[in-house]
Design an enzyme around this catalytic site. Structure first.
Site, PDB file in Angstrom:
ATOM      1  N   LYS A 239       2.474   3.770  18.884  1.00  0.00           N
ATOM      2  CA  LYS A 239       2.613   5.182  18.479  1.00  0.00           C
ATOM      3  C   LYS A 239       2.780   6.074  19.706  1.00  0.00           C
ATOM      4  CE  LYS A 239      -0.210   4.327  14.385  1.00  0.00           C
ATOM      5  NZ  LYS A 239      -1.605   4.255  13.914  1.00  0.00           N
TER       6      LYS A 239
ATOM      7  N   GLY B  12     -12.495  -0.241   3.694  1.00  0.00           N
ATOM      8  CA  GLY B  12     -11.031  -0.307   3.635  1.00  0.00           C
ATOM      9  C   GLY B  12     -10.357   0.415   4.789  1.00  0.00           C
TER      10      GLY B  12
ATOM     11  N   ILE C 118       0.181  12.847   8.715  1.00  0.00           N
ATOM     12  CA  ILE C 118       0.249  14.091   9.500  1.00  0.00           C
ATOM     13  C   ILE C 118       1.700  14.360   9.891  1.00  0.00           C
ATOM     14  CG2 ILE C 118      -0.573  15.303  11.556  1.00  0.00           C
ATOM     15  CD1 ILE C 118      -2.885  13.307  11.706  1.00  0.00           C
TER      16      ILE C 118
ATOM     17  N   ASP D  13      -1.731  -1.045  18.480  1.00  0.00           N
ATOM     18  CA  ASP D  13      -1.212  -0.142  17.436  1.00  0.00           C
ATOM     19  C   ASP D  13      -1.046   1.275  18.009  1.00  0.00           C
ATOM     20  OD1 ASP D  13      -1.024   0.589  14.325  1.00  0.00           O
ATOM     21  OD2 ASP D  13      -2.377   2.024  15.273  1.00  0.00           O
TER      22      ASP D  13
ATOM     23  N   GLU E 178      -8.106  -3.602   8.635  1.00  0.00           N
ATOM     24  CA  GLU E 178      -7.445  -4.779   8.075  1.00  0.00           C
ATOM     25  C   GLU E 178      -8.366  -5.979   8.250  1.00  0.00           C
ATOM     26  OE1 GLU E 178      -4.143  -4.796   7.037  1.00  0.00           O
ATOM     27  OE2 GLU E 178      -3.952  -2.654   7.438  1.00  0.00           O
TER      28      GLU E 178
ATOM     29  N   GLU F  99       8.846   9.710   9.858  1.00  0.00           N
ATOM     30  CA  GLU F  99       7.642  10.551   9.952  1.00  0.00           C
ATOM     31  C   GLU F  99       6.358   9.758   9.780  1.00  0.00           C
ATOM     32  OE1 GLU F  99       5.711  13.160  11.066  1.00  0.00           O
ATOM     33  OE2 GLU F  99       7.488  14.285  10.526  1.00  0.00           O
TER      34      GLU F  99
ATOM     35  N   THR G 289       0.832  -1.211   0.000  1.00  0.00           N
ATOM     36  CA  THR G 289       0.000   0.000   0.000  1.00  0.00           C
ATOM     37  C   THR G 289       0.865   1.258   0.000  1.00  0.00           C
ATOM     38  OG1 THR G 289      -1.609  -1.243   1.278  1.00  0.00           O
ATOM     39  CG2 THR G 289      -1.866   1.149   1.265  1.00  0.00           C
TER      40      THR G 289
ATOM     41  N   ALA H  44      12.465  -4.735  -2.964  1.00  0.00           N
ATOM     42  CA  ALA H  44      12.280  -6.121  -2.514  1.00  0.00           C
ATOM     43  C   ALA H  44      10.810  -6.351  -2.174  1.00  0.00           C
ATOM     44  CB  ALA H  44      13.135  -6.390  -1.280  1.00  0.00           C
TER      45      ALA H  44
END
Ligand SMILES: NC(=O)c1ccc[n+]([C@@H]2O[C@H](COP(=O)([O-])OP(=O)(O)OC[C@H]3O[C@@H](n4cnc5c(N)ncnc54)[C@H](OP(=O)(O)O)[C@@H]3O)[C@@H](O)[C@H]2O)c1
Length: 429
Positions: free
Chosen positions: A207, A189, A138, A203, A192, A131, A15, A45
């Site tokens: 962060k 979408g 963002i 997740d 996942e 980043e 993606t 790769a």
């Protein structure tokens, strides 16, 4: 080192990788003007070299051997977009050992092995930029690490997971359950096939660890972050919050208090008037409080190929300029060793809805428990009668450990039938 072009070895072309390749192709002249050199992908790769891709790449740049990319003489910078920790970590360590800077979007890797990677980057005297690892499109890492260099950050409060924000928005606006909203998110979408890391908060915790490390100049890893996901949020929680003028959000919170860092991810009620309350659907936003600058808010798309590619390409331009004209990005800023405050020792406000017996003296029993444990009540009221009676409490700021102890005792009181809803309250005042 004088270079006329920056030759990129890209690990992964899914993606984000495909979107980066498209952006480098579509905007090549603008990018070259800013970077001072042409940016060109020379090797890529992937797992399956025969799969069809939307990226404008010649098939002869593709390989299934990521090591050959890292070590290739025609690769100046390694762009890691594979994800996960294995083999990503070893590949990046090999890139530094070969004297190559790295750009990555991999929050999981940074939140578990940040120290090793930064040490390797320092030893090689090369950049590591990331980043895209937090809040996708963002710009947040560069503002925190570079633009706000002179600032002392006191607190970060953010919505850093788009999937859960979409789910909570659907629950608030359409009365859906978590599962119904998640089905919608998959169709659009925004989720996942396996959304476990979103729903359980891991997740967001990765962060949060990265943001806290940068904000407070100390190493915070994913496992330091207290974590509760949104799996337990019910339509009743959402409607209770809404009735009282609040919105439920999954928040990542990092605070510095008395030299200690607390980092946590959990659902919380925030006032509908708070800037984060208007962050809907799959959008992300991070609210930063600095000592001098005051309050800042960064808002935008936290995921998706194209937004994330914008962050990656910005990093590539910075790396290109450093390689071409000399210089290095700010390296590891985790020079302090601040203690991590346990969740029990954090303080917060709480909303508690108790299903109770409707008889005289019940409120006094509950108030006695709160009072004895040292949790003071800001507001209390009764809703419903008889079998339907509930008592609703909003506490003043209290220590988490004390509040949880009080709730445990309240569950044992004969007059308390059940805890109908319990949520933290953030963003007041
Ligand atoms: N997607 C987002 O919106 C987003 C936002 C912010 C950050 N990120 C981060 O960006 C990174 C990439 O995410 P993505 O969504 O682009 O992932 P993705 O679509 O699953 O793509 C992963 C790519 O890596 C390749 N790959 C996986 N393992 C490999 C291996 N061992 N050797 C060689 N190639 C390998 C895959 O090859 P095949 O194509 O052949 O399968 C695929 O091209 C992750 O760290 C993610 O957390 C993603």
């Amino acid at each position: 080192m004088t270079v006329r072009e920056l030759r990129i070895g890209m690990l992964g072309c899914g993606t984000v990788g495909s979107a980066v390749a498209r952006m480098l192709d579509e905007h090549k002249d603008d990018i070259e003007r800013r970077a001072g050199v042409r940016l060109r992908i020379t090797r890529v790769a992937v797992r399956d070299a025969s799969a069809s891709r939307t990226a404008p790449l010649s098939p002869d740049v593709l390989t299934t051997d990521p090591w050959s990319v890292v070590n290739a003489p025609d690769v100046d910078v390694v762009l890691e977009l594979i994800g996960g920790t294995d083999p990503a970590k070893d590949l990046l360590l090999a890139a530094f050992a070969a004297g190559k800077p790295v750009v990555t979007a991999n929050k999981e890797l940074l939140a578990t092995s940040g120290k090793e990677l930064f040490d390797a980057a320092d030893a090689a005297d090369r950049d590591i930029r990331f980043e895209a690892a937090v809040a996708g499109g963002i710009p947040l890492i560069a503002p925190l690490k570079e633009s706000l260099s002179g600032e002392r950050i006191a607190r970060l409060l953010g919505i850093v997971n788009g999937t859960t924000n979409y789910v909570l928005t659907r629950m608030s606006e359409q009365g859906s359950t978590v599962d119904e909203a998640l089905d919608d998110a998959r169709t659009l979408g925004y989720a996942e096939a396996d959304p476990t890391a979103d729903i359980d908060g891991s997740d967001a915790a990765a962060k949060c660890a990265i943001l806290a490390s940068i904000a407070f100049n100390t190493r915070v890893v994913g496992s330091d972050v207290y974590r509760e996901g949104i799996g337990g949020i019910t339509p009743q929680d959402i409607s209770d919050a809404s009735r009282l003028g609040y919105v439920v959000k999954l928040l990542a919170i990092a605070e510095l208090e008395d030299g200690e860092v607390s980092a946590r991810v959990h659902p919380a009620m925030i006032p509908a008037s708070h800037p984060l309350a208007s962050v809907r659907d799959a959008f992300n936003a991070v609210f930063v409080e600095g000592g001098k600058v005051g309050q800042l808010m960064f808002y935008g798309r936290g995921a998706g190929g194209d937004p994330t590619a914008a962050s990656v390409v910005g990093d590539l331009v910075a790396v290109a300029r450093n390689l071409a004209f000399g210089g290095r990005a700010i390296g590891c800023t985790c020079v302090l060793d601040r203690p991590i405050r346990s969740m029990d020792h954090t303080t917060g406000q709480y909303y508690l809805n108790l299903h109770v017996e409707d008889r005289p003296g019940v409120l006094a029993e509950i108030a006695e428990t709160f009072g004895r444990i040292g949790v003071s009540i800001e507001r209390v009221w009764q809703e419903g009668f008889g079998e339907e009676a509930t008592l609703v409490f909003i506490t003043h700021r209290a220590r988490e450990g004390a509040f949880q102890e009080a709730v445990s005792e309240l569950r044992e009181l004969p007059s308390v039938r059940s805890v109908a809803s319990l949520l933290r309250v953030e963003g007041e005042g």
